[in-house]
Design an enzyme around this catalytic site. Structure first.
Site, short mmCIF file in Angstrom:
data_model
loop_
_atom_site.label_atom_id
_atom_site.label_comp_id
_atom_site.label_asym_id
_atom_site.label_seq_id
_atom_site.Cartn_x
_atom_site.Cartn_y
_atom_site.Cartn_z
N CYS A 161 -57.16 -7.14 11.79
CA CYS A 161 -56.18 -6.67 12.87
C CYS A 161 -56.26 -7.74 13.91
CB CYS A 161 -56.84 -5.38 13.39
SG CYS A 161 -56.90 -4.17 12.15
N HIS A 301 -56.00 -4.11 23.00
CA HIS A 301 -56.18 -3.96 21.66
C HIS A 301 -56.12 -2.49 21.49
CE1 HIS A 301 -56.45 -4.57 17.25
NE2 HIS A 301 -57.45 -3.68 17.23
N HIS A 337 -50.88 1.67 14.73
CA HIS A 337 -51.75 0.38 14.48
C HIS A 337 -51.24 -0.36 13.25
CE1 HIS A 337 -54.74 -2.63 14.64
NE2 HIS A 337 -55.68 -2.15 14.10
#
Length: 407
Positions: A161, A301, A337
């Site tokens: 990620c 994030h 996400h």
């Protein structure tokens, strides 16, 4: 040799739309891209989670290139080609122009799971001759380079990620060091498949708020219960400042610093007190020659997982201990996400934030979590943002951070 790097073009394919404008407007309007999974039957796959943020538009329909087809490109690569077309047009480039110096144009596009869906679809079958080129991690960057004729440095970080953020960081370094004048950089992922969703479901990392998908992704909120898997792509056109000036381009922002670090702690859990992300942020600010007091905005994030958000809040509290954490937002409440695409989509949004002077809100932040004491932005916030930081963190304890400034 060290040159200034500016962002001159943005391209997005997200669950809020296939353009930067549609995504940006959706963020300011509080829209959500979450809904029931339609790409397969979650019940048939035996999953607890049945929601995701899907891109509704066929990428082949928005990419002005007949190379985009299901035979040679994975869905993740199709997203990248489509977003690149938008970013280059936004930057005012025409790759067919004789002024396009192909050997001075680089490509840097990361991905977390890349062609997982294509691999899954082929499992147990005889692979076609085009299988590998539809699934390999570096083929998003590869297909983009072929589409636009970019013959400069070519990279494809596969750092989970953090991949999109890392791709932009190394692309910035290529321009700083004179290896390229322009780099098409970003991240892409398309893992909404039985195996992709099922893998996160098995780890119990996904929200099970299936009766209210739009409220499921809740960064920093005390009622968060996990992430909502997403897909899409973010592309930024990075350019040496002198190169942009010579052709009369108007930059959105400058990228002045980057940081990368490892937790060296656990495959999935962040280090205690957010130590790895703290060091990463401090490295990025040092690279930009900026003190924490200079920062006006943090794009976090924050995936809305209980532990991840709390550890990131710890890291931010430590870095900004003297002056307090600046206004902070996470767009994952709107977009879920998208794994390796996350940092790149957020980079494009931060560049737009600086240009527009408006910080987008954090969707679904309703009840502050005492473990995440942050000044979370909940409504569009008009303000001058001179310096902003964007953070990313991925499985394996891999962290990334970028510093953006007014150009």
């Amino acid at each position: 040799m060290s040159r200034d790097v500016v962002v001159t073009g943005l391209g997005l394919v997200t669950p809020l739309g296939e353009s930067v404008d549609r995504t940006w407007d959706g963020l300011l309007d509080g829209a959500s891209g979450a809904g029931p999974i339609t790409r397969f039957d979650p019940d048939e796959a035996g999953l607890r989670a049945s929601i995701a943020c899907e891109v509704e538009t066929d990428p082949a329909a928005v990419a002005p290139d007949d190379r985009v087809d299901d035979r040679t490109m994975g869905r993740y690569a199709q997203f990248a080609v489509a977003a690149t077309a938008g970013a280059l047009a936004d930057a005012g480039f025409d790759a067919a122009s004789p002024d396009w110096n192909a050997e001075r144009v680089g490509t840097s596009i990361g991905s977390g799971l890349a062609g997982l869906a294509e691999i899954e679809a082929t499992a147990g079958e005889r692979p076609s001759p085009s299988f590998l080129v539809s699934a390999l991690t570096n083929l998003a960057a590869g297909h983009v380079s072929m589409t636009i004729g970019a013959k400069g440095p070519n990279r494809a970080p596969g750092t989970a990620c953090s991949a999109g953020t890392h791709a932009i960081a190394v692309a910035t370094d290529d321009i700083r060091r004179g290896r390229a004048d322009i780099v098409v950089a970003g991240g892409t992922d398309a893992a909404i498949s039985p195996l992709g969703v099922g893998s996160f479901d098995a780890m119990r990392a996904l929200s099970t708020r299936t009766d209210d998908p739009a409220a499921a992704s809740r960064p920093f909120d005390t009622d968060r219960d996990g992430l909502v898997l997403s897909e899409g792509c973010g592309i930024v056109v990075l350019e040496a400042r002198d190169h942009a000036r010579e052709r009369g381009a108007t930059p959105y922002a400058a990228i002045t610093g980057s940081g990368r670090s490892a937790d060296a702690h656990h495959p999935t859990r962040p280090a205690e007190s957010g130590d790895g992300l703290r060091r990463c942020l401090e490295q990025a600010l040092s690279d930009a020659d900026r003190e924490p007091t200079a920062v006006d905005h943090v794009n976090a994030h924050a995936t809305s997982t209980p532990v991840g958000d709390a550890r990131e809040a710890d890291a931010l509290a430590t870095v900004f201990a003297e002056t307090g954490v600046p206004p902070t937002t996470s767009i994952k409440g709107h977009l879920g996400h998208p794994l390796g695409a996350a940092g790149a989509i957020e980079a494009a949004v931060v560049a737009r934030t600086i240009a527009e002077g408006t910080i987008p809100p954090t969707a679904n932040y309703e009840t502050p979590d005492p473990a995440c004491e942050l000044p979370v932005v909940t409504e569009p916030h008009e303000t001058t943002v001179d310096v902003a930081v964007s953070t990313s963190a991925g499985f394996g304890g891999t962290n990334g951070a970028l510093v953006f400034e007014r150009p």
